[in-house]
Every structure is written in structure tokens, then in C-alpha cells.
Design an enzyme around this catalytic site. Structure first.
Site, PDB file in Angstrom:
ATOM      1  N   ALA A   1       0.842  -1.207   0.000  1.00 29.99           N
ATOM      2  CA  ALA A   1       0.000   0.000   0.000  1.00 29.99           C
ATOM      3  C   ALA A   1       0.870   1.247   0.000  1.00 29.99           C
ATOM      4  O   ALA A   1       2.094   1.152  -0.080  1.00 29.99           O
ATOM      5  CB  ALA A   1      -0.910  -0.012   1.217  1.00 29.99           C
ATOM      6  N   ASN A   2       0.258   2.411   0.058  1.00 32.61           N
ATOM      7  CA  ASN A   2       1.012   3.663   0.207  1.00 32.61           C
ATOM      8  C   ASN A   2       0.244   4.604   1.127  1.00 32.61           C
ATOM      9  O   ASN A   2      -0.851   4.274   1.592  1.00 32.61           O
ATOM     10  CB  ASN A   2       1.290   4.297  -1.161  1.00 32.61           C
ATOM     11  CG  ASN A   2       0.009   4.665  -1.884  1.00 32.61           C
ATOM     12  OD1 ASN A   2      -0.758   5.496  -1.413  1.00 32.61           O
ATOM     13  ND2 ASN A   2      -0.240   4.006  -3.017  1.00 32.61           N
TER      14      ASN A   2
END
Ligand code: CTP
Length: 402
Positions: free
Chosen positions: A213-214
Site C-alpha cells: 500500500a502507500n
């Protein structure tokens, strides 16, 4: 936000009442008039003096004030504004509204008003989940009361869950959207037009329990979707996993991965404009495991092989049903303009909103952007993400209606 609008702001008792002050500031900055009404509970958390100073108007508190009631003040208050907002709305105040109690000035005004009502609930997660609150919210929404939030997150009492007051910028956007909904057609330049917005991060599964993810919060993309809806557009917001409420008046399609996001975007076409604000993961795991990866004592960790994700912005830019206007974002930490200019050409989009993410932009409230188009670069000052969204929506409306 249509200038000259008048908001009656009821502040009820919650630790988050201090956030109402920031909302007053945002509303006034946008040219709205704010008349505050403070409940006894609200006055435990913010003083009438600070509310009055920031609103620039007297604070109304007392149903039995001889001065206020000489002209049946609660009825006048109930009718004078374009919209009544309850920020924060405590569990107790929502219960009073749901049951039509009128034992103080704020609840009496709510019972007497014929204006649109927006509530921004704030309470402990267990109170929000309680069947009593659920039933109260169901009867309020069935009566047409609009709701923004609550958000999921940390609470004052060191617990976490849904019940946090929506952020002032989100409440501002909801108020602006409701006020715009009652405007004349010329003030809703995007009426009847369909626009597509992507927002948030994507989650790329590694196995059934792990993902890549970010840090994207989705604040900017969600604010853009709300700002376009406020101009009358029919907006499809394709969002990755975020902790934000769905913007009012917008069709939100929730996805997890880049491939799901692309499929949802293609399914939403045709659209007159696509604004790709999502922080799409460039890579996914090359071989998603169907079972949880186990650590085996003595063995090396499993290698994480990556595969390139589809580029949604580039795909939409070259699509057979390409929107007339395709806008991308470029998050840069150096050579902002040069990199954004090259990205615009490489991806085939019309405008790039370039932002310098070397500071606290990811997840933060402000953004400093440059608009890179075929004809040059426009530098915008550092602005709240909400204001960036409003300006961008106005610029998009200008392009599509030219
Ligand atoms: N984008 C997309 N699909 C992807 C990757 C990016 O739609 N798979 C879009 C984003 O929504 C954004 C723009 O492309 O509008 C950003 O492009 P990207 O190449 O990811 O740029 P940066 O995030 O700025 O990163 P980098 O500098 O590494 O290219």
C-alpha cells in the site's frame, strides 16, 4: 460555496467542539455568514467568547433570554439561515432531534426550522454503534436530515473507531454541496454532465492477509469529487481504501487493487472528464498466494516478485471512449515542473496537477500545486486541499463549458 450564504451553526457538547471553530473560519473565508447557537454541553468545550470572536456575531445560548425572545427569537433564528448545521452533533443532541424534544434554544430551533439540516456526529464508537443511536440516525435520515461523517480513527478517550467528527474541510464541502444544490442553473455549470474521479491508495494483495500500500489519504481526490458535485456534475468517484466518508451527492465505487480500479473506471465511461487523483500502486505482487505465506524455521524469507500494474491515467488518455479532458497528478520531490511536463506527454493526458510532496502533503491538509497544460504552467499558492479542489473544479467547468 455560493457567496453571501448564511449558516446557522449549532455547537453541541463534544470534545471535538473546538473543530467547529475551524469550520466557522472556513465558512467565513468563503464569504458565508455564520450565526452560532451554543448548547449548555457545547459551552463546556468552547467558550461563547471564542465562538463569537471567530464568527463575528453574537452567540445565541438561552431559550429564555428576554432580549432574544422579545421577537420570538427561536423562530427567527430557525428561519433566518439558508442551512442549519449541527457541528459537532453529540449522541444526546441527535437523540433530542430524533424525538422532537425542544427543551433548550438549539433543540427548539431544530424543531422550528424549515431549512436543510446537516449533522456532523461525534461520539465514542460504542455510542455510535448503539442500537439507540442507530435508530435515531435512521429516523433523522428518513426525514431528510443530511449527515457527514463520522470518521474512523483515534478518539479523545484513547480508543479508536467510527465516531470521530469529520474534518472541518469535509464538513465545509458538505455544506457547500448542499447550498449549491439549491442554486440557479447558471450557478451549476456542470449540471447534467458525468465526470470520473479516482482517489486514495490501492492495496495490492501479497497473500490473503498481506498487501502492498502507500500513504495516500484520498483527501485531495475526495475533495475534488465533492467540489465537482457542488457545481452540479454527476460524479463517479472510484476510491481505493480510505478512512474518509463518501462525499455527499457523489456515486462512490469502492475498490482495492489497481486492476479493480481500472475496471471500475472503464465501466464508468463515458465521462466528459477524468481526474486521476489516486495514488495507484505501480507494482503488485507477481504471484498472489491463495494461502497465507508461512515462515518456515531455518528457511530464507520468500522473495517478493513484482509485476507492473496497468496505468489507469495512460489507459484512459488513449481509450477509444477517451473523456474530452483527462487530468493526472504528479507527486514529485524534485524538478517538479520538468518531471510533470514529461509525465503529461508520456501519459497522454491534457493537464497535470503537479505537487511537491517533499513536505507533509501526503495525508496533510494543504497542497501547493502547479497546473501543467499544453500552453504552459500555472503556479498556485499553498492552499487547503479543499480550496485546491474548488479552484480545480471551477477550471474544469470553464474548460467543459467553453
Ligand atoms: N496513475 C494511474 N495508474 C497507475 C499509476 C499512476 O492512473 N498505475 C496516475 C495517478 O493517478 C496520477 C499519475 O498517474 O494521476 C501519477 O503518475 P505516476 O507515474 O505514478 O507518478 P508519480 O506518482 O508522480 O510517480 P513517479 O514519479 O514514480 O512516476
Amino acid at each position: 460555496m455560493p457567496a453571501g450564504k448564511h449558516v446557522l451553526l449549532v455547537v453541541s457538547g463534544s470534545v471535538s467542539a473546538y473543530k467547529a471553530l475551524e469550520l466557522v473560519r472556513l465558512l467565513r473565508k468563503a464569504g458565508a455568514r455564520v450565526t452560532p447557537v451554543l448548547t449548555a454541553g457545547g459551552a463546556r468545550f468552547v467558550t461563547p467568547h471564542v465562538l463569537q470572536a471567530i464568527a463575528g456575531e453574537p452567540v445565541h445560548q438561552d431559550l429564555w433570554s428576554l432580549q432574544g425572545e422579545a421577537d420570538v427569537g427561536h423562530i427567527r433564528l430557525a428561519r433566518m439561515a439558508d442551512l442549519v448545521a449541527v457541528v459537532p452533533a453529540s449522541a444526546d443532541f441527535l437523540a433530542k432531534m430524533a424525538h422532537g424534544l425542544a427543551d433548550d434554544l438549539a433543540s427548539t430551533v431544530l424543531l422550528a426550522t424549515n431549512r436543510p439540516i446537516l449533522v456532523a456526529p461525534a461520539m465514542n464508537w460504542a455510542m455510535w454503534a448503539h442500537p439507540a443511536t442507530r435508530a435515531n440516525m435512521a429516523s433523522l435520515t428518513a426525514r431528510g436530515v443530511h449527515v457527514t461523517g463520522p470518521n474512523d480513527g483515534a478518539m479523545a478517550e484513547a480508543e479508536s473507531g467510527p465516531g470521530r467528527l469529520a474534518e472541518p474541510a469535509e464538513i465545509f464541502a458538505a455544506i457547500a454541496g448542499l447550498l449549491a444544490a439549491g442554486r440557479e442553473p447558471e450557478a451549476r455549470p456542470l449540471a447534467g454532465r458525468h465526470l470520473l474521479v479516482t482517489s486514495g491508495p490501492t492495496h495490492e494483495p501479497i497473500d490473503p492477509v498481506r498487501y502492498i500500500a502507500n500513504r495516500s489519504s484520498g483527501k485531495q481526490g475526495h475533495a475534488i469529487a465533492a467540489a465537482l458535485a457542488a457545481l452540479g456534475a454527476r460524479v463517479t468517484l472510484v476510491s481505493g481504501p480510505v478512512a474518509l466518508p463518501d462525499p455527499p451527492g457523489v456515486t462512490t465505487v469502492k475498490v482495492e487493487s489497481a486492476r479493480e480500479m481500472l475496471a471500475a473506471c472503464e465501466a464508468a465511461l463515458p465521462a466528459e472528464a477524468a481526474i486521476c487523483a489516486a495514488a495507484v500502486a505501480d507494482w503488485r505482487s507477481a504471484g498472489e498466494a491463495t494461502q497465507k505465506l508461512k515462515k518456515i524455521p531455518g528457511e530464507a524469507p520468500p522473495p517478493l516478485a513484482l509485476a507492473l500494474n496497468p496505468d489507469i491515467l495512460a489507459t484512459l488518455s488513449r481509450h477509444a471512449r477517451r473523456p474530452a479532458l483527462v487530468i493526472g497528478f504528479a507527486a514529485e520531490t524534485e524538478n517538479v515542473i520538468a518531471n510533470a511536463t514529461a509525465k503529461r506527454q508520456r501519459k497522454g493526458c491534457d493537464w497535470i496537477v503537479a505537487n511537491d510532496v517533499s513536505g507533509d502533503v501526503m495525508g496533510g491538509e494543504d497542497n501547493t500545486v502547479h497546473i501543467v497544460t499544453a500552453s504552459g504552467v500555472e503556479d498556485w499558492p499553498r492552499l487547503p486541499k479543499q480550496e485546491v479542489a474548488t479552484r480545480l473544479a471551477a477550471r474544469i467547468a470553464g474548460f467543459l463549458t467553453a
